[in-house]
Design an enzyme around this catalytic site. Structure first.
Site, PDB file in Angstrom:
ATOM      1  CG  HIS A  18       2.370  -2.903 -15.256  1.00 55.52           C
ATOM      2  ND1 HIS A  18       1.882  -4.052 -14.659  1.00 55.52           N
ATOM      3  CD2 HIS A  18       3.454  -3.274 -15.976  1.00 55.52           C
ATOM      4  CE1 HIS A  18       2.633  -5.077 -15.023  1.00 55.52           C
ATOM      5  NE2 HIS A  18       3.589  -4.635 -15.822  1.00 55.52           N
ATOM      6  CG  ASN A  59      -3.150  -1.128 -13.015  1.00 56.87           C
ATOM      7  OD1 ASN A  59      -2.993  -1.215 -11.793  1.00 56.87           O
ATOM      8  ND2 ASN A  59      -2.524  -1.931 -13.864  1.00 56.87           N
ATOM      9  N   GLY A  97       0.777  -1.237   0.000  1.00 58.06           N
ATOM     10  CA  GLY A  97       0.000   0.000   0.000  1.00 58.06           C
ATOM     11  C   GLY A  97       0.810   1.291   0.000  1.00 58.06           C
ATOM     12  CB  SER A  98       4.311   2.257  -0.778  1.00 54.53           C
ATOM     13  OG  SER A  98       4.468   1.741  -2.069  1.00 54.53           O
ATOM     14  CG  ASN A  99       2.039   3.060  -5.759  1.00 59.31           C
ATOM     15  OD1 ASN A  99       2.447   4.041  -6.373  1.00 59.31           O
ATOM     16  ND2 ASN A  99       2.667   1.894  -5.776  1.00 59.31           N
ATOM     17  CG  ASP A 141      -0.902  -5.348 -16.572  1.00 60.03           C
ATOM     18  OD1 ASP A 141      -1.405  -4.641 -15.694  1.00 60.03           O
ATOM     19  OD2 ASP A 141      -0.265  -6.380 -16.319  1.00 60.03           O
TER      20      ASP A 141
HETATM   21  C1  GAR Z   1       3.652  -1.373  -7.253  1.00 57.30           C
HETATM   22  O1  GAR Z   1       4.985  -1.448  -7.667  1.00 57.30           O
HETATM   23  C2  GAR Z   1       2.722  -1.405  -8.438  1.00 57.30           C
HETATM   24  O2  GAR Z   1       3.231  -0.751  -9.564  1.00 57.30           O
HETATM   25  C3  GAR Z   1       2.617  -2.880  -8.678  1.00 57.30           C
HETATM   26  O3  GAR Z   1       2.543  -3.469  -7.399  1.00 57.30           O
HETATM   27  C4  GAR Z   1       3.281  -2.644  -6.494  1.00 57.30           C
HETATM   28  C5  GAR Z   1       2.401  -2.354  -5.303  1.00 57.30           C
HETATM   29  O4  GAR Z   1       3.124  -1.733  -4.282  1.00 57.30           O
HETATM   30  N1  GAR Z   1       1.479  -3.223  -9.479  1.00 57.30           N
HETATM   31  C6  GAR Z   1       1.450  -4.263 -10.306  1.00 57.30           C
HETATM   32  O5  GAR Z   1       2.396  -5.026 -10.414  1.00 57.30           O
HETATM   33  C7  GAR Z   1       0.147  -4.417 -11.105  1.00 57.30           C
HETATM   34  N2  GAR Z   1       0.309  -5.347 -12.146  1.00 57.30           N
HETATM   35  P1  GAR Z   1       2.368  -1.007  -3.101  1.00 57.30           P
HETATM   36  O6  GAR Z   1       1.376  -1.993  -2.523  1.00 57.30           O
HETATM   37  O7  GAR Z   1       3.436  -0.652  -2.088  1.00 57.30           O
HETATM   38  O8  GAR Z   1       1.673   0.210  -3.650  1.00 57.30           O
END
Ligand code: GAR
Length: 200
Positions: free
Chosen positions: A116, A114, A16-18, A157
């Site tokens: 990616h 989304n 969940g950093s994003n 994607d």
């Molecule tokens: C992020 O790097 C995002 O780009 C990726 O998962 C990670 C989630 O990190 N998403 C994918 O790979 C989607 N296909 P987070 O939970 O710390 O935000």
């Protein structure tokens, strides 16, 4: 009276950093509001982050999600009804690993985004998430990677790209160092969301 701003609901599966960056951006800028975080894993750290930041959070199982169901405040409801009740204008995927079903795309067309962690159309598709992506990029001997932010359609994607930014991949890079570079680029997500929302 407070001006009404678009509501977003974040869908996430992991750390969940994003999601945290988006929530903090929304709380500072007030150009959109995060109405809730929805997650398909009860133990995901994103739920702790949402709790700390004062954002309501709910979980569903993969099969509930596929069948448009959510247990909301103790009651089994239609997920789309709850999303409408929350005033959802946009759905933002932030590390969300389930395929988005047709019924959601039909209800929020061009309103689901989304992020990616690679340069789509390369290194996308089912199974391509998190470290799997960085491992594949390095194994392929790529000289560049980056992030792609795109509109969600009915293929993994695949929808229209609205933002892409690159970083170099050197022979010394490991999946961990590449992750760190890409993660830094992901800081752009909250602002890209703001830009996308404001031009619609
Ligand atoms: C992020 O790097 C995002 O780009 C990726 O998962 C990670 C989630 O990190 N998403 C994918 O790979 C989607 N296909 P987070 O939970 O710390 O935000």
């Amino acid at each position: 009276m407070e001006k009404s701003v678009p509501n977003i609901v974040i869908f996430a599966s992991g750390s969940g950093s994003n999601a945290e960056n988006i929530i903090k951006w929304a709380q500072n800028r007030k150009t959109y509001r995060v109405a809730a975080v929805l997650c398909n894993r009860k133990d995901a750290f994103v739920l702790t982050r949402a709790e700390r930041l004062g954002v309501p959070h709910y979980t569903f199982t993969a099969s509930e999600f596929r069948s448009n169901t959510l247990v909301y405040k103790g009651e089994s409801r239609k997920l789309t009804d709850v999303l409408h009740e929350l005033g959802t204008d946009f759905i933002i995927l932030a590390g969300f690993l389930l395929k988005v079903p047709e019924y959601l795309i039909a209800e929020w067309p061009e309103r689901i985004l989304n992020i990616h962690p690679a340069l789509l159309p390369s290194f996308g598709g089912k199974g391509m998430y998190g470290d799997h992506v960085h491992q594949a990029v390095i194994a392929a001997g790529e000289k560049e990677s980056g992030i792609t932010i795109h509109i969600v359609d009915n293929q993994y994607d695949h929808g229209k790209t609205i933002y892409q930014v690159r970083c170099t991949v050197t022979p010394e890079d490991t999946p961990e160092t590449l992750f760190a570079k890409v993660h830094e680029l992901e800081r752009a997500y909250p602002e890209v969301i703001e830009g996308y929302i404001s031009q619609l």
